[in-house]
Design a protein around this motif. Structure first.
Motif, PDB file in Angstrom:
ATOM      1  N   ASP A 478     -28.415  10.928 -11.944  1.00 31.88           N
ATOM      2  CA  ASP A 478     -28.480  10.294 -13.281  1.00 31.88           C
ATOM      3  C   ASP A 478     -27.367   9.476 -13.791  1.00 31.88           C
ATOM      4  O   ASP A 478     -27.549   8.564 -14.467  1.00 31.88           O
ATOM      5  CB  ASP A 478     -28.797  11.298 -14.272  1.00 31.88           C
ATOM      6  CG  ASP A 478     -30.258  11.885 -14.122  1.00 31.88           C
ATOM      7  OD1 ASP A 478     -31.218  11.342 -13.456  1.00 31.88           O
ATOM      8  OD2 ASP A 478     -30.632  13.212 -14.352  1.00 31.88           O
ATOM      9  N   ALA A 479     -26.334  10.049 -13.277  1.00 32.79           N
ATOM     10  CA  ALA A 479     -24.921   9.574 -13.759  1.00 32.79           C
ATOM     11  C   ALA A 479     -24.795   8.102 -13.191  1.00 32.79           C
ATOM     12  O   ALA A 479     -24.409   7.142 -13.971  1.00 32.79           O
ATOM     13  CB  ALA A 479     -23.647  10.188 -13.263  1.00 32.79           C
ATOM     14  N   ILE A 480     -25.264   8.028 -11.753  1.00 33.80           N
ATOM     15  CA  ILE A 480     -25.208   6.728 -11.237  1.00 33.80           C
ATOM     16  C   ILE A 480     -26.056   5.604 -12.033  1.00 33.80           C
ATOM     17  O   ILE A 480     -25.667   4.579 -12.174  1.00 33.80           O
ATOM     18  CB  ILE A 480     -25.683   6.731  -9.789  1.00 33.80           C
ATOM     19  CG1 ILE A 480     -24.424   7.622  -8.821  1.00 33.80           C
ATOM     20  CG2 ILE A 480     -25.634   5.531  -8.927  1.00 33.80           C
ATOM     21  CD1 ILE A 480     -24.619   7.896  -7.487  1.00 33.80           C
ATOM     22  N   ASP A 481     -27.221   6.189 -12.531  1.00 30.27           N
ATOM     23  CA  ASP A 481     -28.181   5.145 -13.218  1.00 30.27           C
ATOM     24  C   ASP A 481     -27.441   4.627 -14.356  1.00 30.27           C
ATOM     25  O   ASP A 481     -27.510   3.431 -14.795  1.00 30.27           O
ATOM     26  CB  ASP A 481     -29.456   5.857 -13.418  1.00 30.27           C
ATOM     27  CG  ASP A 481     -30.231   6.312 -12.244  1.00 30.27           C
ATOM     28  OD1 ASP A 481     -30.117   5.613 -11.196  1.00 30.27           O
ATOM     29  OD2 ASP A 481     -31.294   7.192 -12.250  1.00 30.27           O
ATOM     30  N   HIS A 482     -26.841   5.601 -15.002  1.00 28.26           N
ATOM     31  CA  HIS A 482     -26.018   5.054 -16.448  1.00 28.26           C
ATOM     32  C   HIS A 482     -24.960   4.268 -16.034  1.00 28.26           C
ATOM     33  O   HIS A 482     -24.766   3.478 -16.745  1.00 28.26           O
ATOM     34  CB  HIS A 482     -25.854   6.379 -17.096  1.00 28.26           C
ATOM     35  CG  HIS A 482     -26.984   6.781 -18.046  1.00 28.26           C
ATOM     36  ND1 HIS A 482     -27.525   6.277 -18.934  1.00 28.26           N
ATOM     37  CD2 HIS A 482     -27.681   7.990 -17.816  1.00 28.26           C
ATOM     38  CE1 HIS A 482     -28.503   6.923 -19.411  1.00 28.26           C
ATOM     39  NE2 HIS A 482     -28.501   8.273 -18.788  1.00 28.26           N
ATOM     40  N   PHE A 483     -24.180   4.610 -15.124  1.00 29.33           N
ATOM     41  CA  PHE A 483     -23.037   3.721 -14.725  1.00 29.33           C
ATOM     42  C   PHE A 483     -23.445   2.210 -14.459  1.00 29.33           C
ATOM     43  O   PHE A 483     -23.026   1.448 -14.646  1.00 29.33           O
ATOM     44  CB  PHE A 483     -22.128   4.308 -13.547  1.00 29.33           C
ATOM     45  CG  PHE A 483     -21.358   5.561 -13.947  1.00 29.33           C
ATOM     46  CD1 PHE A 483     -20.608   5.564 -15.211  1.00 29.33           C
ATOM     47  CD2 PHE A 483     -21.332   6.604 -13.278  1.00 29.33           C
ATOM     48  CE1 PHE A 483     -19.920   6.714 -15.421  1.00 29.33           C
ATOM     49  CE2 PHE A 483     -20.387   7.620 -13.544  1.00 29.33           C
ATOM     50  CZ  PHE A 483     -19.732   7.714 -14.677  1.00 29.33           C
TER      51      PHE A 483
END
Length: 579
Positions: A478-483
């Motif tokens: 999920d963090a990768i998606d937002h970055f």
């Protein structure tokens, strides 16, 4: 002279009492991070290396070496105890109040009117931001040099001489190196030549209510306007050089918005509305906020209404200039000193800012302090009414300032107040989310990030901060998606590339991580943390030579960081072999 000193002591005491709770305020993430708490150059105190950096760096989109040096001195004295940093800013605010009092007393001889101007300056809640925000040290520091330059100029006018003029130039230069807001000071000095210094021959005529009085040591030499302008050519030249440096620094730092992002028509509309808006907040200081986002719903008719009001007021005051010159001088002081920050060159996301009024409101305070006595000149109980009204106004302002200071104790309180005080404040929603995430209240933080994006879907920061919070929880996908979404909205977002690289590295995808680190390095070559992360990435790949090169670069950029030094030393104990 004794009663003037008593007035000065009273001004200092009241200001100190009203601002006393500023010692309870902490540092903010918003700008205090790059200025102090996250700036190792500043935290190391005053060293030759730090001084060299202060005069050469264009960090945080500005070139203001004296502001950096003042922060370094604070760190030398207090470390990272915010109370000491706030105390220094408060001392400058008190010093500015006293300089303003003595300046107008000297130029006009009107002690009580000058005292009221100084009291309004000291106690108005619009000035809380400049005092309570550590990163705004540049405001109170540059204003100290502003008023000192004017005081030296009054001395030069009374007794002209090269040494006295040189002191004016050097003090003005020091002010520009604290904050380039002083670029309008030569214009204000020309206004002072008209009133109250009376250096313009045709300004000497006028009825007794003109408010003109001789300065303490005489009026000096009267000159034609063209010679008064010529006299200030060195000051205008320094102002022009400072403007060029500032524009370059802000463009380099990415602080200046493009015409595509904020069209010139929108800037002009916002500027006209802001000019009148600041007057409204001066009269009725309610719903003050650390950030007032640009309002996309402002229309041309609002700009026409505001511009028309400003034009009518200017025409009326020009018509009264011979009889009451202090009105047009105060009005042009207000309008002119706001020009650099009114938004025609859009810096940041704000439509207005309380800190921008720190100098300009002095012009309006002069209009009030000299204009109202003229209006009530024929009243039977004039003196009693004015004393009572002045006491009531200053008491109300003191209460409002005390209340406003309470909002500055931490980032969560400050930006929560901004949300309630303004409409559709997407920037404040993001900052509240960051504060909540820092407290481990992730679900509440995500709701604020979500609201920020609802209000402004093109804002990349909430995605970045959301991703950072998710990474802290170990939710890397999920963090990768937002970055990645933050980078789609803002491709030049170096921090997002850096953190996306770390997320990929933790997931076991080092090649994708290295790709983003190299992009981050290209976007921000002076970022030591990116250099350090590149060193770690190359060390994992077994490229010890490349790793050492980046560790050394990180250590050069941030020589006081122990991790950077340790990594460089560890690599130096081995034989670097690049593959």
């Amino acid at each position: 002279m004794r009663y003037k000193l008593c007035i000065a002591v009273a001004l200092a005491t009241v200001t100190l009492a009203v601002y006393w709770q500023v010692g309870n305020c902490g540092f903010l993430r918003y700008d205090d991070l790059p200025y102090v708490t996250g700036n190792l150059h500043v935290q190391g105190g005053v060293t030759w290396e730090a001084v060299r950096w202060a005069f050469s760096a264009m960090h945080a989109g500005n070139w203001h070496p004296l502001a950096w040096l003042s922060h370094m001195v604070d760190c030398q004295l207090y470390g990272l105890d915010p109370r000491g940093h706030h105390f220094t800013s408060l001392c400058f605010h008190i010093a500015n109040t006293l300089l303003l009092f003595f300046l107008f007393t000297r130029m006009t001889g009107a002690t009580w009117r000058s005292a009221f101007v100084a009291a309004l300056f000291a106690l108005h809640p619009l000035h809380v931001e400049s005092v309570a925000w550590v990163a705004e040290r540049k405001d109170v520091l540059s204003t100290f040099f502003w008023f000192l330059t004017m005081l030296l100029y009054a001395g030069y006018v009374a007794r002209p001489g090269r040494a006295r003029y040189l002191s004016v130039v050097l003090c003005f230069l020091a002010g520009l190196m604290a904050k380039p807001m002083l670029v309008t000071l030569p214009f204000v000095l020309l206004l002072m030549d008209y009133w109250p210094l009376c250096r313009v021959p045709w300004a000497k005529t006028g009825p007794p209510d003109s408010g003109r009085t001789r300065p303490a040591e005489g009026t000096g030499v009267m000159m034609p306007v063209r010679l008064l302008i010529w006299e200030k050519i060195p000051l205008f030249a320094l102002a022009a050089i400072s403007s060029i440096i500032t524009f370059y620094a802000q463009r380099k730092g990415g602080a200046v918005s493009s015409l595509e992002a904020v069209p010139f028509a929108s800037r002009m509309i916002n500027a006209l509305v802001a000019w009148t808006g600041y007057i409204g907040k001066m009269i009725w200081p309610r719903n003050l906020s650390v950030i007032y986002p640009l309002d996309p719903d402002l229309s041309a008719w609002q700009a026409l209404l505001a511009g028309g009001a400003l034009a009518v007021m200017t025409a009326l005051l020009l018509n009264m200039a011979r009889r009451r010159p202090y009105l047009i001088v105060g009005w042009l002081w207000y309008l002119g000193t706001l020009v650099p920050v009114i938004g025609l060159v859009q810096v940041g996301v704000q439509a207005m800012a309380d800190r921008y009024t720190y100098i300009p409101l002095v012009g309006l305070f002069v209009m009030i302090s000299w204009g109202i006595p003229g209006l009530v000149a024929g009243w039977r109980y004039r003196q009693g009414v004015m004393i009572g009204a002045a006491a009531a106004v200053l008491s109300l302002l003191s209460v409002a300032t005390w209340q406003q200071l309470g909002y500055w104790r931490d980032g969560y309180t400050l930006f929560s107040r901004a949300i309630s005080a303004t409409r559709a404040n997407y920037f404040a929603q993001n900052e509240v989310g960051v504060a909540l995430a820092g407290q481990g209240r992730f679900d509440e933080a995500y709701s604020h990030f979500r609201e920020s994006l609802r209000l402004e879907p093109r804002f990349a920061d909430p995605h970045y901060n959301w991703g950072f919070a998710l990474a802290q929880q170990g939710k890397l996908d999920d963090a990768i998606d937002h970055f990645s979404e933050a980078l789609r909205l803002k491709p030049g977002f170096a921090e997002a590339h850096n953190n996306l690289a770390l997320a990929y590295s933790i997931k076991g995808l080092p090649e994708q991580g290295l790709e983003h680190l190299l992009i981050a390095e290209r976007l921000s070559p002076g970022d030591a943390s990116i250099q350090y992360n590149l060193g770690v990435a190359y060390r994992k790949k077994g490229l010890s030579g490349e790793a050492l090169r980046h560790f050394e670069r990180a250590a050069r950029l941030e020589p006081d960081d122990p991790d950077f030094r340790r990594s460089m030393m560890e690599m130096n104990t081995t034989k670097p072999q690049s593959k």
